[in-house]
Design an enzyme around this catalytic site. Structure first.
Site, PDB file in Angstrom:
ATOM      1  N   LYS A 150     -16.420   4.635 -57.150  1.00 25.70           N
ATOM      2  CA  LYS A 150     -17.203   3.431 -56.858  1.00 25.70           C
ATOM      3  C   LYS A 150     -16.387   2.416 -56.033  1.00 25.70           C
ATOM      4  O   LYS A 150     -15.161   2.529 -55.932  1.00 25.70           O
ATOM      5  CB  LYS A 150     -17.670   2.811 -58.179  1.00 25.70           C
ATOM      6  CG  LYS A 150     -18.605   3.731 -58.967  1.00 25.70           C
ATOM      7  CD  LYS A 150     -19.160   3.040 -60.197  1.00 25.70           C
ATOM      8  CE  LYS A 150     -20.116   3.944 -60.949  1.00 25.70           C
ATOM      9  NZ  LYS A 150     -20.796   3.235 -62.065  1.00 25.70           N
ATOM     10  N   HIS A 154     -18.693   7.472 -61.283  1.00 26.62           N
ATOM     11  CA  HIS A 154     -19.964   7.974 -61.821  1.00 26.62           C
ATOM     12  C   HIS A 154     -19.857   9.479 -61.900  1.00 26.62           C
ATOM     13  O   HIS A 154     -19.270  10.108 -61.019  1.00 26.62           O
ATOM     14  CB  HIS A 154     -21.144   7.601 -60.900  1.00 26.62           C
ATOM     15  CG  HIS A 154     -22.390   8.376 -61.234  1.00 26.62           C
ATOM     16  ND1 HIS A 154     -23.240   7.980 -62.235  1.00 26.62           N
ATOM     17  CD2 HIS A 154     -22.887   9.556 -60.747  1.00 26.62           C
ATOM     18  CE1 HIS A 154     -24.231   8.866 -62.326  1.00 26.62           C
ATOM     19  NE2 HIS A 154     -24.031   9.823 -61.436  1.00 26.62           N
ATOM     20  N   ASN A 190     -17.021   0.366 -63.252  1.00 27.12           N
ATOM     21  CA  ASN A 190     -16.305   1.327 -64.094  1.00 27.12           C
ATOM     22  C   ASN A 190     -15.757   2.519 -63.305  1.00 27.12           C
ATOM     23  O   ASN A 190     -15.582   3.611 -63.843  1.00 27.12           O
ATOM     24  CB  ASN A 190     -17.183   1.762 -65.276  1.00 27.12           C
ATOM     25  CG  ASN A 190     -18.452   2.466 -64.846  1.00 27.12           C
ATOM     26  OD1 ASN A 190     -18.769   2.537 -63.662  1.00 27.12           O
ATOM     27  ND2 ASN A 190     -19.175   2.998 -65.808  1.00 27.12           N
ATOM     28  N   GLU A 217     -28.462  15.346 -58.058  1.00 29.62           N
ATOM     29  CA  GLU A 217     -27.538  14.366 -57.470  1.00 29.62           C
ATOM     30  C   GLU A 217     -26.697  14.983 -56.349  1.00 29.62           C
ATOM     31  O   GLU A 217     -26.416  14.315 -55.346  1.00 29.62           O
ATOM     32  CB  GLU A 217     -26.640  13.775 -58.561  1.00 29.62           C
ATOM     33  CG  GLU A 217     -27.427  12.898 -59.538  1.00 29.62           C
ATOM     34  CD  GLU A 217     -26.559  12.248 -60.601  1.00 29.62           C
ATOM     35  OE1 GLU A 217     -27.115  11.509 -61.429  1.00 29.62           O
ATOM     36  OE2 GLU A 217     -25.328  12.474 -60.616  1.00 29.62           O
ATOM     37  N   TYR A 256     -30.038   5.427 -58.447  1.00 33.83           N
ATOM     38  CA  TYR A 256     -30.046   4.905 -59.817  1.00 33.83           C
ATOM     39  C   TYR A 256     -31.465   4.598 -60.312  1.00 33.83           C
ATOM     40  O   TYR A 256     -31.644   3.835 -61.272  1.00 33.83           O
ATOM     41  CB  TYR A 256     -29.172   3.650 -59.901  1.00 33.83           C
ATOM     42  CG  TYR A 256     -27.684   3.956 -60.039  1.00 33.83           C
ATOM     43  CD1 TYR A 256     -27.197   4.721 -61.098  1.00 33.83           C
ATOM     44  CD2 TYR A 256     -26.763   3.461 -59.124  1.00 33.83           C
ATOM     45  CE1 TYR A 256     -25.834   4.992 -61.222  1.00 33.83           C
ATOM     46  CE2 TYR A 256     -25.396   3.731 -59.252  1.00 33.83           C
ATOM     47  CZ  TYR A 256     -24.951   4.499 -60.304  1.00 33.83           C
ATOM     48  OH  TYR A 256     -23.606   4.767 -60.447  1.00 33.83           O
TER      49      TYR A 256
HETATM   50  P1  CMP Z   1     -22.784   5.176 -64.287  1.00 34.21           P
HETATM   51  O1  CMP Z   1     -22.159   6.322 -64.988  1.00 34.21           O
HETATM   52  O2  CMP Z   1     -22.687   5.152 -62.809  1.00 34.21           O
HETATM   53  O3  CMP Z   1     -24.339   5.114 -64.705  1.00 34.21           O
HETATM   54  C1  CMP Z   1     -25.067   3.913 -64.708  1.00 34.21           C
HETATM   55  C2  CMP Z   1     -24.220   2.717 -64.456  1.00 34.21           C
HETATM   56  O4  CMP Z   1     -24.781   1.471 -64.815  1.00 34.21           O
HETATM   57  C3  CMP Z   1     -22.962   2.785 -65.286  1.00 34.21           C
HETATM   58  O5  CMP Z   1     -22.130   3.822 -64.839  1.00 34.21           O
HETATM   59  C4  CMP Z   1     -22.420   1.370 -65.105  1.00 34.21           C
HETATM   60  O6  CMP Z   1     -21.736   1.215 -63.873  1.00 34.21           O
HETATM   61  C5  CMP Z   1     -23.704   0.541 -64.995  1.00 34.21           C
HETATM   62  N1  CMP Z   1     -23.939  -0.317 -66.168  1.00 34.21           N
HETATM   63  C6  CMP Z   1     -23.900  -1.678 -66.139  1.00 34.21           C
HETATM   64  N2  CMP Z   1     -24.191  -2.171 -67.351  1.00 34.21           N
HETATM   65  C7  CMP Z   1     -24.431  -1.129 -68.166  1.00 34.21           C
HETATM   66  C8  CMP Z   1     -24.785  -1.025 -69.539  1.00 34.21           C
HETATM   67  N3  CMP Z   1     -24.953  -2.102 -70.320  1.00 34.21           N
HETATM   68  N4  CMP Z   1     -24.946   0.205 -70.052  1.00 34.21           N
HETATM   69  C9  CMP Z   1     -24.801   1.321 -69.256  1.00 34.21           C
HETATM   70  N5  CMP Z   1     -24.463   1.265 -67.943  1.00 34.21           N
HETATM   71  C10 CMP Z   1     -24.273   0.056 -67.404  1.00 34.21           C
END
Ligand code: CMP
Length: 139
Positions: free
Chosen positions: A10, A116, A113, A127, A50
């Site tokens: 990311k 993904h 984070n 995906e 998403y």
């Molecule tokens: P990702 O694995 O990319 O899948 C969905 C993304 O939403 C997650 O990682 C985070 O970057 C983002 N996200 C932000 N807030 C939340 C939350 N409260 N719970 C889960 N995903 C979140």
């Protein structure tokens, strides 16, 4: 079973020049990077990618956070690659991630984070198809 999964490094990771360190985590865990490109997502791509989260309160912020810089999209291949990658990434929220996982080591927040990864083999196929054609994946 030999599987393929989609991974995205990311913008928070590319901004801090972490591509190599994160890729080393995948490779040390036995995952092979069989396709990789650095791109800038469009707003439409982020929203579509998403789309499953479109009703969640964090959807708009999440999509915006994917546009602030380049991402690296990748296909990882290996035995049980979907689950293996999820183990290597650690929990979505870095506060809950196991020591040594990518998110524990590098994530800035639950949203920023760093990585993904596909959550199932079914979604991995969808995906991967979102970003790569078969001829771009070299196993
Ligand atoms: P990702 O694995 O990319 O899948 C969905 C993304 O939403 C997650 O990682 C985070 O970057 C983002 N996200 C932000 N807030 C939340 C939350 N409260 N719970 C889960 N995903 C979140």
């Amino acid at each position: 079973m030999l599987e393929r999964t989609l991974s995205i490094l990311k913008p928070d990771a590319t901004r801090r020049n972490l591509t190599g360190e994160i890729n080393a985590c995948f490779e040390k865990a036995g995952l092979r990077i069989v396709a990789q490109k650095r791109i800038r997502l469009t707003k439409e791509q982020a929203q579509k990618f998403y789309g499953v989260h479109s009703e969640r309160p964090f959807y708009n912020d999440l999509c915006e956070s994917m546009l602030v810089g380049p991402v690296v999209v990748q296909v990882l291949e290996g035995k049980n690659a979907v689950l293996k990658n999820r183990e290597v990434m650690g929990a979505t929220n870095p506060e809950n991630a196991e020591p040594g996982t990518i998110r524990k080591l590098f994530a800035e927040s639950i949203q920023e984070n760093s990585v993904h990864g596909s959550d199932s083999l079914e979604n991995a196929k969808i995906e991967i198809g979102f970003f790569f054609s078969e001829c771009e994946i070299v196993g």
